[in-house]
Scaffold this active site. Structure first.
Site: not given
Length: 440
Positions: A330-332, A430
């Site tokens: 997720e993200c990072g 994501t």
């Protein structure tokens, strides 16, 4: 409804961000704990960082309550985490009435909605710098804006002098608003910040001393007894299930580069019997070899790109796992699964290469808001076609994303978002942080 009652509670909010409500929140949590209370903290909205500070101040895990992203059952299940506490204290996000334009599952996501849903009165933290009696007009507007919301009183922050306090109190008296405290201006009370807001709790150079200082400051200048009297309880709402785990044995990255996991997700995973196996990529630790799933949360990989690129044991273990079993970021975490990450100075750092994603923190663009995603392909714990609700907050920009999109993603108003996530083999990622599953 059930026959059980929630502990009495209240919410600390403000007219806007940057008024000092987080330092008030931390000082209040610790002061109440010092007085012998079991205090349950909450955070209104999707913030990833504040709950860790709340835990450090109170000794109990803090949970997000979100009227846009959560249905009534999940909201009730999270509220039920207060069982055994003497008092609940929640921290608001942004301004008290700030939310999104389009209603989500229960509302627009404002702190006022959280307060109303929980039956909690609001303590309004007002930055009174540069004004005196006029601050009462602001507070009075907040008190009258929503007749269903109770303002318990105000805490005046950044008071310049005894005369300034006296004049401001006169205004509040005229408006009929209780003053619960007046905090003199002190520059040393500010928490360190960076591009996503506060630094992480684990990175604070002396967090315990800072929190103890906030508590002592509040104890000197705030009426704690009046605050305790203002807290209200209500009948507990019916609780639905917490989110179920995406696998039985979950290797979870946990360090200064990867730390943004919503506490209610972890609580749900553990409650369902999942085994969470933490490891540190920054310490060059590989995920557990017997894990069923590797989960890389969001965080700050852009600040640690060189160390991650050199973490050969971590990268080899991650690639080995991805050959046969699922990996999700997720993200990072998504950025670390990609081909490369370009840091603020323009230096390129090779990442895991499990996805073709190339991101740049040198080319920065603000991405912030709620997300609704309908999966085109499965991701751990959710089949294709599932609709998910989450939140996105980052500055990094995608330079290249050659893999197929994972989902159709929209913002809170239904507008398409280009950050669709992507998938390749057993690997998915994501840019949004998952909060809950939605109805398709």
């Amino acid at each position: 409804m059930t026959d059980a009652r929630m502990p009495p509670g209240l919410i600390v909010s403000a007219p806007a961000s940057g008024t000092g409500k987080t330092t008030v929140m931390l000082g209040l949590l610790r002061a109440l704990v010092e007085d012998g209370l079991e205090v349950q903290p909450f955070k209104s909205g999707p913030d990833y960082i504040d709950p860790a500070f709340h835990r450090a101040a109170s000794g109990r895990a803090s949970f997000n309550l979100d009227t846009w992203a959560m249905d009534a059952g999940l909201f009730g299940a999270i509220a039920a985490r207060a069982a055994g506490a003497d008092i609940c204290v929640a921290e608001g996000s942004m301004g008290l009435f700030d939310g999104v334009a389009t209603r989500g599952r229960a509302g627009f996501g404002s702190s006022a909605e959280t307060a109303t849903a929980m039956g909690w009165p609001v303590i309004l933290v007002l930055d009174v710098g540069g004004q005196a009696q006029s601050a009462a007009a602001t507070a009075l507007g907040f008190a009258r804006y929503d007749p269903d919301l109770r303002i318990a009183g105000v805490i005046l922050n950044r008071v310049a002098s005894p005369r300034h306090e006296r004049l401001t109190r006169l205004g509040m008296e005229r408006a009929g608003l209780a003053v619960l405290g007046a905090l003199p201006r002190r520059g040393d009370l500010a928490l360190p910040e960076r591009h996503l807001g506060l630094i992480q709790a684990v990175e604070h150079p002396d967090l315990e001393r800072a929190i103890a200082g906030y508590a002592a400051f509040l104890r000197e200048h705030v009426d704690l007894a009046a605050i305790r009297r203002a807290a209200l309880g209500r009948q507990a709402a019916a609780a639905g299930p917490l989110p179920r785990p995406p696998a039985q044995r979950i290797a979870l990255a946990r360090d200064a580069a990867f730390s943004f996991t919503y506490p209610h997700l972890l609580e749900g995973w553990r409650a369902a019997g999942a085994e969470i196996l933490p490891f540190s990529p920054l310490a060059d630790e590989a995920p557990a070899a017997h894990a069923d799933l590797v989960w890389l949360p969001g965080g700050y990989p852009e600040l640690h790109a060189g160390a991650l690129a050199d973490a050969s044991t971590f990268l080899a273990g991650l690639r080995r796992h991805a050959g046969t079993r699922p990996v999700h970021g997720e993200c990072g975490g998504y950025m670390a699964l990609g081909q490369a990450l370009i840091d603020k100075d323009g230096a390129r750092h090779e990442m895991a290469g499990l996805l073709g994603l190339v991101t740049s923190y040198e080319t920065r663009r603000f991405h912030l808001g709620y997300r609704r995603a309908v999966l085109a392909r499965p991701m751990p714990g959710h089949p294709a076609g599932a609709a998910l609700r989450g939140h996105e907050f980052h500055y990094s920009t995608i330079l290249d994303q050659p893999d197929a999109p994972l989902a159709h993603v929209t913002d809170a108003d239904g507008n398409p978002v280009p950050e669709t996530g992507s998938h390749r083999g057993h690997v998915t990622g994501t840019f949004f942080h998952l909060i809950a599953e939605d109805a398709p």
